[in-house]
Structure formats: C-alpha cells, structure tokens
Design an enzyme around this catalytic site. Sequence first.
Site, short mmCIF file in Angstrom:
data_model
loop_
_atom_site.label_atom_id
_atom_site.label_comp_id
_atom_site.label_asym_id
_atom_site.label_seq_id
_atom_site.Cartn_x
_atom_site.Cartn_y
_atom_site.Cartn_z
N GLU A 1 -3.87 1.66 3.49
CA GLU A 1 -3.94 3.43 2.45
C GLU A 1 -3.99 4.16 3.36
O GLU A 1 -3.08 5.40 2.70
CB GLU A 1 -4.34 3.25 1.03
CG GLU A 1 -4.37 1.22 0.71
CD GLU A 1 -5.35 0.21 0.78
OE1 GLU A 1 -6.00 -0.73 0.24
OE2 GLU A 1 -5.34 0.34 1.80
N CYS B 1 -10.43 3.93 -0.73
CA CYS B 1 -8.92 4.50 -0.60
C CYS B 1 -8.34 4.39 -2.18
O CYS B 1 -7.34 6.10 -1.81
CB CYS B 1 -8.21 2.72 -0.34
SG CYS B 1 -8.16 2.35 1.27
N HIS C 1 -8.34 2.34 6.67
CA HIS C 1 -7.51 0.85 6.03
C HIS C 1 -6.15 1.38 6.08
O HIS C 1 -5.92 3.00 6.12
CB HIS C 1 -8.14 1.36 4.34
CG HIS C 1 -9.23 0.45 4.22
ND1 HIS C 1 -10.38 1.09 3.57
CD2 HIS C 1 -10.42 -0.13 5.80
CE1 HIS C 1 -11.67 0.23 3.74
NE2 HIS C 1 -11.73 -0.28 4.99
N CYS D 1 -9.75 -0.32 -1.77
CA CYS D 1 -11.52 -0.15 -2.48
C CYS D 1 -11.17 0.82 -2.77
O CYS D 1 -10.83 1.90 -2.94
CB CYS D 1 -11.85 -0.39 -0.47
SG CYS D 1 -11.84 1.29 0.28
#
Length: 167
Positions: A81, A110, A79, A107
Amino acid sequence: MIERPSLDEYFLEIAFVVGKRATCLRNNVGAVIVRDKRILSTGYNGAPSGMEHCLEIGCIRDMEKIPSGTRQEKCRAVHAEQNAIIQAAIHGVSIAGATIYCTHQPCILCTKMIINSKIKRVVYATFYPDTDSLKFFRDAGVEVEYMPFKLKHEISGGNNLQDLTTP
C-alpha cells in the site's frame, strides 16, 4: 461460458498478480489504486529501491521471531500500500477519492497513509492481525470491504479454471 468478474473482483485479481513481484519471505502482498475504473498506481511489498531484498539476505523478523502484525518498524520491506501511494506521488498522480484493492488488510501504518491520502474505499481479501486499522478506517469514514477471493487461472487454453489462491 466463463463468468465475467465484477469490477471489484477484476481489480482485486490484479492486486494478487502485482503481489507476485513481492520479495518478502512471509507474505506476497499487492495493492492497486483505482479511480473511475482506471488503475492509477500499483505496489507490492519489498525492500526500498537499491537495497538488498529479504529473498537475498533473509528476513530479520523471522530471525528475531517477531509475530505478524507487530513491530512493523523491524521489517525491511516497504508495504504494498505504501509503495502504491509513493508511486502515485512520484508520478504526480492524485489518488484522492480512489479505491485501493489489497491482497491483505492494511496494517495500522498503511491505514494512516491511506486515510491521509484521501482514499475513500479499501477492498481486501485476506485478514491481518491488526484490529486498530479497521477502527481507524471506521473513525475516518473510509469504506472498508472484506472480499474473500480465489485467484483463478485458466488452464489448457479452454474453460477449465484452477484455484491458485484460497485466502
């Protein structure tokens, strides 16, 4: 005269530009980590270094009809992040006390990384179907701000602005 963006708008727009590098077939997500008005790190979603991207081989989540916001372990991508946090770590840059600007709400995975990296503020522009993450941020004392955002693009070299994003 073009209105000068706030710092939050400025860094959020940069997150959208970073997200253009994403290789996910579902979402182009970007993240920018900032402290004291300085960019510390950026990240976008894509396959781990040296591995084939979903753009090249397809999306396993689409093939298996996995709904968004569930079973993140079945995603090939790291991801945005996560990549921003990893890049800061690789380069020895502390992100404690920083703000992370994200095109999408983080999410839960993260979120836990953001909390443990001591980021103090999250600004995001697009909702993600994961209510647990918002509860975790609240419980950890991380400030969260939803900021609807439209990426604008100057056209014809003049003052005409065109909407590119309508989250």
